[in-house]
Design a protein around this motif. Structure first.
Motif, PDB file in Angstrom:
ATOM      1  N   ARG A   1      -4.907 -18.275  28.852  1.00  0.00           N
ATOM      2  CA  ARG A   1      -5.280 -19.129  29.976  1.00  0.00           C
ATOM      3  C   ARG A   1      -4.887 -20.560  29.652  1.00  0.00           C
ATOM      4  N   GLU A   2      -4.219 -21.214  30.599  1.00  0.00           N
ATOM      5  CA  GLU A   2      -3.835 -22.613  30.454  1.00  0.00           C
ATOM      6  C   GLU A   2      -4.358 -23.403  31.651  1.00  0.00           C
ATOM      7  N   ILE A   3      -4.966 -24.532  31.380  1.00  0.00           N
ATOM      8  CA  ILE A   3      -5.497 -25.381  32.438  1.00  0.00           C
ATOM      9  C   ILE A   3      -4.900 -26.777  32.291  1.00  0.00           C
ATOM     10  N   LEU A   4      -4.202 -27.202  33.318  1.00  0.00           N
ATOM     11  CA  LEU A   4      -3.655 -28.553  33.411  1.00  0.00           C
ATOM     12  C   LEU A   4      -4.377 -29.255  34.549  1.00  0.00           C
ATOM     13  N   SER A   5      -4.884 -30.444  34.297  1.00  0.00           N
ATOM     14  CA  SER A   5      -5.647 -31.107  35.350  1.00  0.00           C
ATOM     15  C   SER A   5      -5.509 -32.613  35.250  1.00  0.00           C
TER      16      SER A   5
ATOM     17  N   ARG B   1      -3.082 -17.777  34.225  1.00  0.00           N
ATOM     18  CA  ARG B   1      -3.520 -16.689  33.363  1.00  0.00           C
ATOM     19  C   ARG B   1      -2.453 -15.607  33.379  1.00  0.00           C
ATOM     20  N   ASP B   2      -1.999 -15.221  32.212  1.00  0.00           N
ATOM     21  CA  ASP B   2      -1.041 -14.123  32.137  1.00  0.00           C
ATOM     22  C   ASP B   2      -1.286 -13.331  30.862  1.00  0.00           C
TER      23      ASP B   2
ATOM     24  N   GLN C   1      -2.094 -17.546  39.115  1.00  0.00           N
ATOM     25  CA  GLN C   1      -2.124 -19.008  39.154  1.00  0.00           C
ATOM     26  C   GLN C   1      -3.121 -19.456  40.211  1.00  0.00           C
ATOM     27  N   THR C   2      -3.969 -20.420  39.855  1.00  0.00           N
ATOM     28  CA  THR C   2      -4.953 -20.973  40.781  1.00  0.00           C
ATOM     29  C   THR C   2      -4.841 -22.485  40.786  1.00  0.00           C
TER      30      THR C   2
ATOM     31  N   PHE D   1      -5.062 -19.274  45.275  1.00  0.00           N
ATOM     32  CA  PHE D   1      -4.776 -18.278  44.240  1.00  0.00           C
ATOM     33  C   PHE D   1      -3.481 -17.551  44.568  1.00  0.00           C
ATOM     34  N   GLU D   2      -2.650 -17.346  43.533  1.00  0.00           N
ATOM     35  CA  GLU D   2      -1.395 -16.613  43.691  1.00  0.00           C
ATOM     36  C   GLU D   2      -1.244 -15.615  42.559  1.00  0.00           C
TER      37      GLU D   2
END
Length: 715
Positions: free
Chosen positions: A177-181, A203-204, A227-228, A253-254
Motif C-alpha cells: 500500500r502506498e499513500i501520497l497526499s 494497493r497492489d 487506486q483510491t 475508487f478504480e
C-alpha cells in the motif's frame, strides 16, 4: 544481500523518497487552530537536522515478521532515518524520514507561517505479507490466471497429480500500500480559515480467491491493483460564540480489471461438460460525494451545542460481466449492460452538554442516518459456477435503511470523593428486503467513580442492553434458501449484561503507578432456535510502572481474555440436530527496563513480550456423540534490546538486537498441500513457524544549531 534488501537500499530509497516528497503528498492532518491568535508572532531563528545511517541483518525468511515492517527476507538491509527543522523570521518547516531503506518507509514535510498558512506533504508505504509457503500452477497474464501451455498434454501423459507437481512454482501472498497526499490551509484573518487535502492510495499485490467448478475448486493466487483518490475541501469560521465548518468530501475508487478469469485445471479438453474457464467479478469502480456542515455554539457559559448535517451520493456504473464465459452455455441476455447503482445518503446529529448545577452535568445526543438505495431491480438468471444453467431466476436486492440513536447521560458529585453517573441509549433501525424490517435496542448503564485522594481512582460501571425485533420474516428467509428456524445473530433478539471495573493508583513516595481492569459481558439469544444461542467474554488487565531512580524505569503489563459461544444447527434443514461450542483464550504479558545508569554515555532498553492463544471447538450431535476439532494454538515470544552510545553531543551510535519466535498449530493448514484435498487444488499455505534474529547497527549525527523554539509572544 538479498534481492529485496538490495532493492530497498538506502541510496535508492533516499533518492526516490525525496523526489516523491517534492512532487507528491503526505497524509492529511487537521490544521492546528491554536496558532490563530498568533498570526504575526516572531520566531527565534535556527535550524537543525540529524541523520541516522544503519545496517541490519536478518538470519531467516519470515513473511509474518515482515508484515508491516518490511523485514521478510533473510539478508542485509541498509537504512536511513532523519529529521530536520528550519526557522527563519516568521516561517518554519519540519521534515522527518523513517525507514527509507525498507518497504515500510515514511516521509513527511510540513511548513508554513503559523497564523497565516500551512502545508503538508509526504509519502507512506506499507507492505503486507501473508504467506511465503504458497505454490501454484497458475501465472498471471493481463489480470487473468493461465495454466502452462503444455498443461493438457501433461495431464494426458502424466496424470493430474503428476502434472501439478511438475508445474508448481512459488508465489507469495503479499501486497503493498502506498499513500501520497498533500494538504494545506490558509487563514484569511483571525476568523476565516480555508483548507484542502488530497490523498492517493494505491494497493497492489496477490491475495487468495476461491474459484469453483461446482464439484471441484481451485484456490487462486489472484492479482489485484486498486487506486483510491480522496479529496477534502472546506472552510471554517471561528467566533466568540462558537465555530462553523462547511466541507466537501470525495472518494474515487478504480480497479485495473473488472473481472478475473482462470483456466480450468481439472479434466481434459475432450470432455464436453468441462468449462474451459471460470470468471469472477472484481471490486467495481465507484465514487462517493458528500457535503457536510458542522458547528459549535456556546449557548451560555455552562451549555454547549454542537451539530452536524450532511448529504451525499454514491454511484457505481461499472459494465457487468456476462453470465458465463462458457461458450457451451446459452443463457438469456443480461437485463442491462451496467448496474447503474445509485445510493443517496443523509445524516444529521445534535449534541447538547450542560452543567446546570455546580455538582451536576448532563448530555443529550441524537443522530439520524438514512441510506436510500435507488438501484434498479431486475430478474436475473442463475448460472452455477460456469458449469450449467440452473433454470432458476433471482431478483437483486438493493438494501436501504434508516438508523437513529438517542442517548441521555448525567453525572452528579454526591461527595467530593464520589461521583454517580448514569445513562440511557435508544437505537432504532429500519431496513427493507431483509428478514427483520424493524429493530430496536435499549441500553441502560450506571457508574460510580471513587477518588478518595489524589493518588487513587476507582471506577465501576454496569448495565444491560436489550435488542428487540418486530418479527422475523420466515417467508423471506425461505425464499433465500434458508432454514425458517434460523435466526441470524445480527438480526435476532439479544439480551446483554455487562460490568466493568477499573482502578489506578499513583504512589508518588515510591514512584510507582499501578492500574487494573476487568470486564465481563454476556449475550443471550433466548428466542433463537437455530444460530448463535449465547456468548460471553471476560477480560482482565494489569499494568505497573516503577521509576526506580532518575536513570532507571521498569514496567510490567499483562492481560487475559476468554470468549465462549454456543450455537445450534440443522444438517437436514429442519429442527436442530447438532450443537457446537467454541472456547477461545488469549493471554499476553510483557516486561521491560530502560536505564542510563550503566554509564553517563550509554542508554539501554530491554523489552520482552509473550502472547499465546488457543481455540477449542466441540460439536455435539443429535445422537449424543461428541466430536472435537483439533485445537488451534499460537505462541509468540519477542525480545528486543537496544543500546545507544553517545560519542559526543552530535554523534550517537545504536546497537539493536531483536529476536522473535512464533509458532502456530492450525489443522486447516498443517500438512495440507496443493493436492491433499481430492477435489481442491490449493496453494498449500502452511501455519506460521519461524524464529528470526535481527542485528542492527546505526550512527546518528546532528547538524546545525541555533535556538529552536516555539513562537515567542508578541509585544
Amino acid at each position: 544481500m538479498s534481492g529485496r534488501a538490495l532493492r530497498s537500499s538506502a541510496v535508492s530509497a533516499t533518492l526516490a523518497g525525496f523526489i516523491l516528497v517534492a512532487t507528491q503528498t503526505a497524509l492529511a492532518q487537521q490544521p492546528d487552530t491554536s496558532s490563530w491568535e498568533c498570526r504575526f508572532c516572531p520566531f527565534q531563528t535556527g535550524s537543525h537536522t540529524d541523520y541516522a545511517v544503519g545496517i541490519t541483518n536478518m538470519d531467516d525468511d519470515a513473511a509474518r515478521f515482515g508484515d508491516a515492517t518490511g523485514y521478510d527476507d533473510a539478508g542485509t538491509y541498509l537504512n536511513l532515518d532523519g529529521t530536520g527543522t528550519h526557522i527563519a523570521d516568521d516561517y518554519r518547516w519540519d521534515w522527518d524520514a523513517e525507514d527509507l531503506g525498507l518497504d515500510s518507509r515514511v516521509l513527511n514535510l510540513t511548513g508554513g507561517r503559523p497564523g497565516s498558512f500551512g502545508y503538508r506533504i509526504g509519502y507512506r508505504q506499507l507492505p503486507r505479507y501473508a504467506y511465503d509457503t504458497t505454490r501454484s500452477v497458475y501465472t498471471a497474464s493481463g489480470g487473468n490466471l493461465v495454466l502452462p501451455t503444455n498443461w493438457a498434454s501433461a495431464v494426458a501423459d502424466l496424470g493430474f497429480a503428476a502434472a501439478v507437481n511438475a508445474n508448481l512454482a512459488a508465489v507469495d501472498i503479499a501486497s503493498e500500500r502506498e499513500i501520497l497526499s498533500v494538504g494545506g490551509d490558509y487563514l484569511l484573518n483571525s476568523q476565516f480559515q480555508f483548507f484542502a487535502d488530497y490523498a492517493r492510495e494505491k494497493r497492489d499485490g496477490v491475495d487468495m480467491l476461491g474459484g469453483s467448478f461446482f464439484t471441484q475448486s481451485a484456490v487462486l493466487p489472484r492479482p489485484f491493483d486498486y487506486q483510491t483518490d480522496q479529496w477534502e475541501l472546506g472552510a471554517r469560521y471561528r467566533a466568540d460564540w462558537g465555530s462553523l465548518q462547511l466541507a466537501y468530501y470525495g472518494s474515487f475508487f478504480e480497479s485495473s480489471t473488472i473481472g478475473v478469469a482462470w483456466d480450468n485445471p481439472f479434466g481434459l479438453p475432450t470432455d464436453p461438460a468441462r468449462p474451459d474457464q471460470g470468471q469472477l467479478a472484481q471490486p467495481p469502480d465507484n465514487d462517493a460525494h458528500q457535503i457536510a456542515l458542522s458547528g459549535l455554539y456556546r449557548l451560555s457559559r455552562r451549555t454547549l451545542v454542537s451539530f452536524a448535517a450532511g448529504v451525499g451520493s454514491m454511484a457505481q456504473d461499472q459494465a457487468l460481466l456476462p453470465y458465463t464465459v462458457n461458450a457451451n452455455l446459452a443463457p438469456e441476455p443480461l437485463p442491462r449492460a451496467n448496474l447503474d447503482g445509485d445510493v443517496d445518503t443523509s445524516h444529521w446529529s445534535l449534541t447538547v452538554t450542560s452543567r446546570p448545577i455546580p455538582k451536576g452535568r448532563v448530555k443529550f445526543a441524537y443522530r439520524f442516518d438514512d441510506r436510500d438505495n435507488g438501484t434498479s431491480v431486475d430478474t436475473w438468471n442463475r448460472i452455477i459456477a460456469d458449469a450449467f444453467v440452473s433454470g432458476d431466476s433471482e431478483v437483486n436486492a438493493p438494501y436501504s435503511f434508516q438508523r437513529s440513536r438517542l442517548s441521555l447521560s448525567a453525572d452528579y458529585d454526591l461527595f467530593s470523593t464520589l461521583r454517580l453517573s448514569g445513562g440511557y441509549e435508544r437505537k432504532e433501525l429500519e431496513r427493507d428486503l431483509q428478514e427483520v424490517a424493524e429493530q430496536t435496542e435499549d441500553i441502560g448503564w450506571g457508574r460510580l467513580r471513587w477518588r478518595p485522594n489524589a493518588w487513587l481512582d476507582v471506577n465501576a460501571k454496569a448495565g444491560t442492553a436489550r435488542r428487540d425485533i418486530d418479527q422475523y420474516d420466515t417467508s423471506l428467509a425461505a425464499s433465500l434458501g434458508q432454514n425458517p428456524l434460523l435466526r441470524k445473530y445480527n438480526l435476532a433478539y439479544r439480551y446483554r449484561e455487562f460490568i466493568e471495573l477499573t482502578a489506578s493508583a499513583a504512589l508518588p513516595d515510591r514512584n510507582i503507578t499501578v492500574s487494573a481492569s476487568a470486564r465481563y459481558a454476556d449475550d443471550s439469544y433466548t428466542r433463537s432456535v437455530l444460530g448463535l444461542l449465547n456468548s460471553d467474554a471476560t477480560r482482565y488487565g494489569f499494568d505497573v510502572a516503577w521509576q526506580a531512580s532518575a536513570e532507571t524505569s521498569l514496567y510490567l503489563h499483562s492481560s487475559w481474555e476468554d470468549m465462549d459461544a454456543d450455537q445450534a444447527g440443522s444438517e437436514f434443514a429442519g429442527p436442530p440436530d447438532w450443537r457446537a461450542s467454541t472456547a477461545d483464550a488469549f493471554q499476553t504479558y510483557g516486561l521491560g527496563v530502560r536505564t542510563s545508569a550503566l554509564s553517563d554515555k550509554i542508554d539501554l532498553t530491554l523489552d520482552y513480550t509473550h502472547a499465546d492463544g488457543s481455540s477449542e471447538t466441540t460439536v455435539l450431535s443429535a445422537g449424543g456423540s461428541n466430536s472435537r476439532f483439533p485445537d488451534i494454538e499460537s505462541d509468540l515470544n519477542s525480545l528486543r534490546l537496544m543500546a545507544s552510545y553517545r560519542w559526543s553531543e552530535r554523534l550517537h551510535a545504536r546497537l539493536e538486537l531483536r529476536y522473535e519466535d512464533f509458532k502456530m498449530e492450525d489443522w486447516a493448514l498443517a500438512g495440507v498441500g496443493p493436492l491433499t484435498i481430492p477435489t481442491v487444488l490449493s496453494l498449500g499455505a502452511q501455519p506460521y513457524d519461524y524464529d528470526v534474529l535481527l542485528i542492527g547497527l546505526s550512527l546518528r549525527y546532528g547538524f546545525g544549531g541555533g535556538d529552536i523554539a516555539l513562537p515567542v509572544a508578541a509585544n
